[in-house]
Design an enzyme around this catalytic site. Structure first.
Site, PDB file in Angstrom:
ATOM      1  N   ASN A  71      41.694  36.305  37.311  1.00  0.00           N
ATOM      2  CA  ASN A  71      42.863  36.289  37.088  1.00  0.00           C
ATOM      3  C   ASN A  71      43.360  37.614  36.405  1.00  0.00           C
ATOM      4  OD1 ASN A  71      45.745  35.601  37.125  1.00  0.00           O
ATOM      5  ND2 ASN A  71      45.522  34.309  35.095  1.00  0.00           N
ATOM      6  N   HIS A  91      42.657  43.691  42.152  1.00  0.00           N
ATOM      7  CA  HIS A  91      43.109  42.528  41.407  1.00  0.00           C
ATOM      8  C   HIS A  91      41.958  41.179  41.839  1.00  0.00           C
ATOM      9  CE1 HIS A  91      45.861  39.811  39.102  1.00  0.00           C
ATOM     10  NE2 HIS A  91      45.312  38.903  40.070  1.00  0.00           N
ATOM     11  N   CYS A  92      41.035  40.955  40.983  1.00  0.00           N
ATOM     12  CA  CYS A  92      40.500  39.861  41.251  1.00  0.00           C
ATOM     13  C   CYS A  92      40.657  38.403  40.826  1.00  0.00           C
ATOM     14  CB  CYS A  92      38.966  40.151  40.218  1.00  0.00           C
ATOM     15  SG  CYS A  92      37.544  38.585  40.716  1.00  0.00           S
ATOM     16  N   PRO A  93      40.992  37.538  41.529  1.00  0.00           N
ATOM     17  CA  PRO A  93      41.602  36.045  41.397  1.00  0.00           C
ATOM     18  C   PRO A  93      40.587  35.318  40.580  1.00  0.00           C
ATOM     19  CG  PRO A  93      40.847  36.033  43.713  1.00  0.00           C
ATOM     20  CD  PRO A  93      40.766  37.613  43.273  1.00  0.00           C
TER      21      PRO A  93
END
Length: 452
Positions: free
Chosen positions: A163, A158-160
Site C-alpha cells: 500500500n 506502486h505496490c498494492p
C-alpha cells in the site's frame, strides 16, 4: 500528498477506498500470523521430539522472521516524501503556461523556470517535464502516482501489497523485504519437509486391516496445519524468486521498473536506458550505501538526495581523468549530463557576443597560438629556378616591380600573388603586399593584421 488526495479522503467514498487499499496488507499480515502459529506451536512445540533441534529451529526462524517483518514494516510506513516549494510553479505562471498559444511558448516558459533546477530529463519534444496535477517541475526519475495522487521521487512502481509507492526512500527496504521473505519461505519449507513427507507415508496395517498413518506426531488439525504450511511456503517462494531476481537485476544496472519499460530522455543524448548505469558496484552502493554493515539491515543508507543522480557520462569522465577514483569522488551530482555546468544553465542564456573587437582584423584571418606570428612557410622552388628566383628577390629589395610570368615566380607562391602582387604566406593568413608598400618599409605586424 497532493491536494487532490486530501479532497478525496474527505468524502465517504474516498474513506472507503483508503480502507480498501489496506486489504492486501492485512491479508499478508494474516498469512504471516497463521504461519507463526503453524510453525512454532504445531510443528516445533507439539510435534518435535528433539528439544535441542527445536531450539535451533526456533532461533533461526525468529531471526529471519524479525528481519522479514522489519523490512516489510519500513516499506509500508516510509513516506514518499514531499517535493520542495522551489520545484512548484507559481499560480500566475501556471495560468500563463496554460494560456500559451503554442507548444514552443510552453516549452520556453518551463525551460526558463527550470533554469536553476538540477534537471536533465526531458519530454519527447525536449521540454522540461511538468506535472499538471501537482503543478511542479518533475525532478529526474520522478513520476506522478495516480494512487498516491502526488509526484514520487525515483518512482519504481506502486505496490498494492505494501500500500505504498516503491520510491527513492524505501527502495532498499523493498528489496530487503523481498529477499528476507524468500529466505523465510525457503527456511519454513526446508524445515517442514520431513514432517510433510511423514504425513503421506503409509505405515503397516493394524489388527483391523486398515492402513496406519505415518510417523507424524501431530494429531487432528495439527497435521493439516503442517501440510498447508509447506504448500504455502513453496508457493510464495516460487513467486518471490522471479520478483526478487528481477529487482536485483534492476539494482545492478541502476534502473527502475518504469525506466525498463520506457527509457528516460536526457537533454543531451536523448533516450538512454543505461543513462544512470555507473557499474555494478557503484549501482549497488547507490541503493545500499557504502558501509557494508548496513547493507542487510532495513535502515536508510542510500546515496544522494533523490533529486539529482550521477549519469554514466559523468562516470566515464571521472574514469578517464583518474581511473582509481571511486563513486564518491565524482563530485557534485547536480552537474548535468555531458557538460560541466549546473544543469540547464544554457537554457535561456544570453546570446553570444559577436561584436568584433579587432578593428583591423581581416575576415579571412585565422589566429593560432601554437606558432610564432613571424614564422614563414618556407617553400623551396625547384633547383633550375633558384638563380632566377634570387634575381626576383633582389629586384623586390630594390623596390622594382616583379614579372610574375617567369617560371620561377610562378613556382613560388610565397612571393607572387594571384594578381601579380607579392604576398607573404604565414601560418596566420595571407595578405597582399605590393612593391610600393615594401618600398615604404612597412614592417610586418606582429599579430598578422594589416597596417592602418
Amino acid at each position: 500528498m497532493g491536494n487532490e488526495d486530501h479532497r478525496r479522503r474527505k468524502t465517504p467514498c474516498g474513506f472507503c477506498m483508503a480502507v480498501f487499499k489496506w486489504i492486501p496488507v492485512l491479508f499478508i499480515t494474516a498469512v504471516i500470523a497463521w504461519s507463526y502459529y503453524a510453525y512454532v506451536v504445531e510443528l516445533c512445540i507439539r510435534n518435535s521430539q528433539n528439544r535441542i533441534g527445536m531450539i535451533f529451529m526456533l532461533l533461526f526462524y525468529h531471526l529471519f522472521l524479525t528481519l522479514f517483518m522489519w523490512s516489510y514494516w519500513r516499506t509500508i510506513m516510509t513516506s514518499v516524501g514531499r517535493i520542495p516549494d522551489q520545484w512548484r510553479i507559481p499560480d500566475e505562471e501556471v495560468s500563463r503556461l496554460f494560456r500559451a498559444d503554442s507548444p514552443d511558448t510552453q516549452k520556453r516558459i518551463l525551460n526558463n523556470f527550470a533554469r536553476d533546477l538540477p534537471v536533465t530529463n526531458r519530454t519527447m519534444n525536449g521540454s522540461v517535464r511538468f506535472c499538471e496535477k501537482c503543478k511542479i517541475i518533475k525532478p529526474d526519475r520522478a513520476h506522478h502516482c495516480s494512487v498516491c495522487s502526488c509526484c514520487v521521487l525515483k518512482m519504481d512502481h506502486h505496490c498494492p501489497w505494501v500500500n505504498n509507492c516503491v520510491n527513492f526512500y524505501n527502495y532498499k527496504y523493498f528489496v530487503l523485504f523481498l529477499g528476507y521473505a524468500l529466505v523465510y519461505c525457503l527456511y519454513v519449507a526446508f524445515t517442514s519437509l520431513h514432517d510433510f513427507v511423514e504425513f503421506w507415508k503409509v505405515g503397516a496395517y493394524d489388527n483391523n486391516g486398515y492402513s496406519a498413518q505415518g510417523q507424524l506426531n501431530a494429531s487432528g488439525m495439527g497435521r493439516f496445519h503442517i501440510l498447508f504450511l509447506f504448500f504455502i511456503a513453496i508457493m510464495f517462494a516460487i513467486s518471490l524468486v522471479s520478483l526478487f531476481g528481477y529487482h536485483i537485476y534492476l539494482v545492478l544496472v541502476n534502473r527502475t521498473t518504469l525506466e525498463s519499460f520506457r527509457a528516460p530522455i536526457f537533454r543531451v543524448g536523448g533516450p538512454d536506458k543505461n543513462g544512470y548505469n555507473l557499474g555494478r558496484y557503484a549501482n549497488f552502493c547507490e541503493v545500499f550505501g557504502d558501509d557494508w554493515q548496513y547493507w542487510f539491515l532495513p535502515v536508510f543508507s542510500s546515496r544522494g538526495d533523490g533529486y539529482s543522480y550521477p549519469t554514466s557520462s559523468d562516470q566515464s569522465r571521472v574514469s578517464t581523468s583518474s581511473p582509481t577514483q571511486r563513486y564518491d569522488a565524482m563530485g557534485d551530482t547536480t552537474t548535468s549530463r555531458l557538460d560541466g555546468n549546473p544543469t540547464d544553465k544554457l537554457i535561456g542564456a544570453s546570446p553570444l557576443d559577436t561584436t568584433n573587437h579587432h578593428h583591423n582584423q581581416s575576415p579571412h584571418q585565422v589566429r593560432t597560438t601554437s606558432v610564432l606570428p613571424t614564422q614563414l612557410l618556407q617553400i623551396q622552388p625547384p633547383s633550375p629556378f633558384r638563380d632566377e628566383l634570387n634575381e626576383q628577390q633582389q629586384k623586390l629589395a630594390n623596390g622594382q616591380s616583379l614579372d610574375c610570368s617567369t617560371p620561377a615566380a610562378m613556382s613560388s607562391p610565397a612571393e607572387c600573388g594571384v594578381n601579380g602582387a607579392a604576398v607573404y604566406i604565414e601560418m596566420i593568413g595571407d595578405h597582399p603586399l605590393t612593391s610600393a608598400d615594401s618600398a615604404k618599409g612597412f614592417p610586418r605586424p606582429p599579430n598578422g593584421d594589416l597596417p592602418v
